[in-house]
Design a protein around this motif. Structure first.
Motif, PDB file in Angstrom:
ATOM      1  N   PHE A   1      39.079  34.616  27.502  1.00  0.00           N
ATOM      2  CA  PHE A   1      40.106  35.748  27.172  1.00  0.00           C
ATOM      3  C   PHE A   1      39.635  36.895  26.900  1.00  0.00           C
ATOM      4  CE2 PHE A   1      42.511  31.855  26.591  1.00  0.00           C
ATOM      5  CZ  PHE A   1      43.847  32.356  26.812  1.00  0.00           C
TER       6      PHE A   1
ATOM      7  N   PRO B   1      38.004  39.076  29.019  1.00  0.00           N
ATOM      8  CA  PRO B   1      38.183  40.288  29.822  1.00  0.00           C
ATOM      9  C   PRO B   1      39.650  40.860  29.555  1.00  0.00           C
ATOM     10  CG  PRO B   1      37.109  38.244  30.871  1.00  0.00           C
ATOM     11  CD  PRO B   1      37.278  37.984  29.732  1.00  0.00           C
ATOM     12  N   ILE B   2      40.488  39.800  29.306  1.00  0.00           N
ATOM     13  CA  ILE B   2      41.991  40.067  29.160  1.00  0.00           C
ATOM     14  C   ILE B   2      42.156  41.000  27.952  1.00  0.00           C
ATOM     15  CG2 ILE B   2      44.168  39.427  28.257  1.00  0.00           C
ATOM     16  CD1 ILE B   2      44.130  37.398  30.490  1.00  0.00           C
TER      17      ILE B   2
ATOM     18  N   ILE C   1      39.810  43.060  26.851  1.00  0.00           N
ATOM     19  CA  ILE C   1      39.211  44.525  27.163  1.00  0.00           C
ATOM     20  C   ILE C   1      40.015  45.128  27.951  1.00  0.00           C
ATOM     21  CG2 ILE C   1      37.295  45.644  28.338  1.00  0.00           C
ATOM     22  CD1 ILE C   1      35.428  43.402  27.782  1.00  0.00           C
ATOM     23  N   TYR C   2      40.793  44.464  29.120  1.00  0.00           N
ATOM     24  CA  TYR C   2      41.581  44.909  29.978  1.00  0.00           C
ATOM     25  C   TYR C   2      42.816  45.481  29.258  1.00  0.00           C
ATOM     26  CZ  TYR C   2      43.938  45.101  34.477  1.00  0.00           C
ATOM     27  OH  TYR C   2      44.606  45.443  35.549  1.00  0.00           O
ATOM     28  N   LEU C   3      43.221  44.983  28.072  1.00  0.00           N
ATOM     29  CA  LEU C   3      44.374  45.096  27.015  1.00  0.00           C
ATOM     30  C   LEU C   3      44.144  46.571  26.705  1.00  0.00           C
ATOM     31  CD1 LEU C   3      46.735  43.389  26.327  1.00  0.00           C
ATOM     32  CD2 LEU C   3      45.656  42.995  24.300  1.00  0.00           C
TER      33      LEU C   3
ATOM     34  N   ILE D   1      42.055  48.764  28.325  1.00  0.00           N
ATOM     35  CA  ILE D   1      42.030  49.742  29.533  1.00  0.00           C
ATOM     36  C   ILE D   1      43.339  50.120  30.124  1.00  0.00           C
ATOM     37  CG2 ILE D   1      40.927  49.895  31.579  1.00  0.00           C
ATOM     38  CD1 ILE D   1      38.397  48.952  30.743  1.00  0.00           C
ATOM     39  N   SER D   2      44.226  48.990  29.978  1.00  0.00           N
ATOM     40  CA  SER D   2      45.441  49.534  30.578  1.00  0.00           C
ATOM     41  C   SER D   2      46.142  50.638  30.034  1.00  0.00           C
ATOM     42  CB  SER D   2      46.075  48.131  30.918  1.00  0.00           C
ATOM     43  OG  SER D   2      46.088  47.463  29.858  1.00  0.00           O
ATOM     44  N   PRO D   3      46.292  50.374  28.581  1.00  0.00           N
ATOM     45  CA  PRO D   3      46.949  51.671  27.891  1.00  0.00           C
ATOM     46  C   PRO D   3      46.470  52.922  28.318  1.00  0.00           C
ATOM     47  CG  PRO D   3      46.649  50.240  26.402  1.00  0.00           C
ATOM     48  CD  PRO D   3      45.945  49.419  27.801  1.00  0.00           C
TER      49      PRO D   3
ATOM     50  N   VAL E   1      44.985  53.822  31.180  1.00  0.00           N
ATOM     51  CA  VAL E   1      45.420  54.102  32.621  1.00  0.00           C
ATOM     52  C   VAL E   1      46.760  54.950  32.479  1.00  0.00           C
ATOM     53  CG1 VAL E   1      45.960  53.005  34.672  1.00  0.00           C
ATOM     54  CG2 VAL E   1      44.176  52.429  33.453  1.00  0.00           C
TER      55      VAL E   1
END
Lengths: 118, 363
Positions: free
Chosen positions: A4, A6-7, A9-11, A13-15, A17
């Protein structure tokens, strides 16, 4: 739990973006001289009549209530579906009983016309 | 107990080494994430260009041709133009909801890319609950649309937001039931396992042949979830001006378009993963991956090929949904909700029961 990571960290990064494009125009796209009509709600070029947050159709509520009934059903079916070859016939038939009760409820709602429009 | 200084130094350097290791670990996690985000952005630009070119081809127009060769930079030029536009906030609306709405729609759709496998080990997070994560996250997007519709304080926007929410929650259930049948067949919810379960017999092992009803329902529901043309009630121009986007200007308006194309791309990717064997070469008797795992060069080659295959299958579905836009007329809102609740839901439930009985029979 490491899968979990990467998710998570992605959580973060996506805001970023979506927030970077929102913040980027601030230096050069500031509000110029505004007048009340420019910022009023668009309704065919006239002054807006009344507030938009008035009554609306009850059927939108009915749709969301139906969704709340059926969505947990589908959600709870996932833990049942994945190990189906490990649970025996009892497990699958108890799920069938659950689905049968839900189907009866759905048919009742259909006959009462909750999902009819007009 | 006495610890001399050299030992302390050793412990310190060891812990620093561990710390560095963790730091590099995080740094290495960042690389695939940023690559994915970059790839997705380029993918969206390509879809916008494809949509305009295919639309032009169907309507016998020329389409974009000035920005770059064949107009490939048109979407980038439009986006840059939107960045420089004035950011209007409606005077009677709710500023916070108005600004947060498009971001929430984009974030929730962007998150679902984390479970999509582009190749054998090319997945951001191979979760045991992969498809379930997608379903859970994709239901957050209508909240963003509802927020932006309510925050605009415009009658068209409000109605558009309500319609968007009603539509996507109605089609959520048939979609989820189809995904449930797939995870029943594959005995797993992980996207990687689902693709590997289809890779046994090449072309004939696809879930498309085992779940034809589910495939059609999934396609229709994902079109409705993306608010594409036969189901684009939330932004029907003739009735609602532009639905929940009416009051938006500048880059916030652009974010709605980014969200809708991201949603289209993720739906096509999931059709590929769930029904068309994902990255698999899918020609029987050609054993793709045993060939490629001889050394590093072949591994890179195999990765490139698997990404290419995934994208080829995905863009086939993108083409279908773009062509549908110019083929079918729009439904009415009552027809749309009846199709969802009275046709697709019973059929997908029947499909689930059929799949269950087949699975039990084959035990």
């Amino acid at each position: 739990m490491s899968e979990f990571a990467p998710i998570c960290i992605y959580l973060v990064i996506s805001p970023l973006v979506s927030l970077i494009p929102l913040g980027l125009p601030f230096p050069f796209a500031s509000n110029s001289a505004t007048y009340p009509e420019k910022l009023s709600a668009y309704e065919c070029g006239f002054d807006p009549s009344g507030d938009a947050r008035s009554r609306f159709d009850i059927r939108f509520y009915l749709v969301s209530i139906l969704f709340i009934i059926l969505d947990p059903e589908v959600t709870f079916s996932f833990p049942w579906a994945v190990p189906l070859n490990k649970i025996d016939l009892f497990g699958s038939w108890s799920m069938m009983a659950f689905l049968l009760i839900l189907t009866i409820g759905f048919l009742y709602e259909w006959k009462r016309g909750a999902s009819d429009r007009e | 107990m006495i610890i001399d200084t050299s030992q302390v130094q050793d412990i310190n350097s060891f812990s620093r080494l561990e710390f560095l290791k963790e730091f590099y670990g995080i740094l290495w996690v960042l690389v695939p994430i940023l690559t994915t985000v970059l790839g997705i952005t380029i993918g969206v630009l390509v879809i916008v260009w494809l949509e305009r070119e295919i639309s032009a081809g169907i309507q016998q127009r020329i389409g974009p041709e000035y920005a770059g060769p064949l107009g490939v930079l048109q979407a980038l030029a439009d986006g840059t133009k939107l960045l420089f536009k004035e950011n209007l906030l409606p005077s009677r609306g709710d500023t916070r909801l108005f600004s947060m709405g498009p971001s929430i729609a984009v974030i929730s759709i962007l998150l679902s890319y984390s479970v999509i496998p582009f190749g054998y080990r090319l997945v951001l997070a191979d979760l045991p609950i992969g498809v379930f994560l997608w379903i859970a996250i994709s239901s957050v997007a209508p909240i963003g649309l509802l927020m932006s519709g309510y925050g605009s304080n415009n009658k068209y926007s409000f109605l558009g937001g309500l319609r968007a929410a009603a539509q996507s929650i109605s089609y959520e259930i048939p979609l989820t039931l189809c995904v449930l049948s797939i995870s029943l067949l594959s005995n797993s919810s992980s996207t990687v396992d689902i693709v590997e379960a289809q890779s046994k017999y090449g072309f004939w092992g696809w879930n498309l042949w085992r779940q034809p009803i589910g495939f059609v329902i999934f396609l229709i529901s994902s079109l409705a979830e993306c608010e594409r043309l036969p189901f684009d009630l939330p932004e029907a121009e003739e009735e609602l001006v532009a639905g929940y986007q009416t009051e938006y200007s500048g880059i916030k308006f652009g974010l709605f378009y980014v969200a809708s194309y991201l949603n289209l791309l993720v739906s096509s990717l999931f059709v590929t993963v769930l029904y068309l064997g994902g990255w698999d070469i899918s020609i029987p008797y050609i054993l793709g991956y045993e060939l490629f795992e001889i050394n590093k060069v072949y591994e890179v080659f195999g990765m490139t090929i698997s990404i290419f295959i995934t994208l080829a299958k995905t863009y086939l579905f993108l083409f279908i949904s773009i062509a549908t836009r110019w083929t079918l007329p729009r439904l009415r809102i009552d027809q749309l909700l009846n199709l969802g609740w009275k046709f697709l839901l019973p059929i997908s439930l029947g499909n689930l029961l059929l799949t269950t009985s087949f699975q039990l029979f084959s035990l």
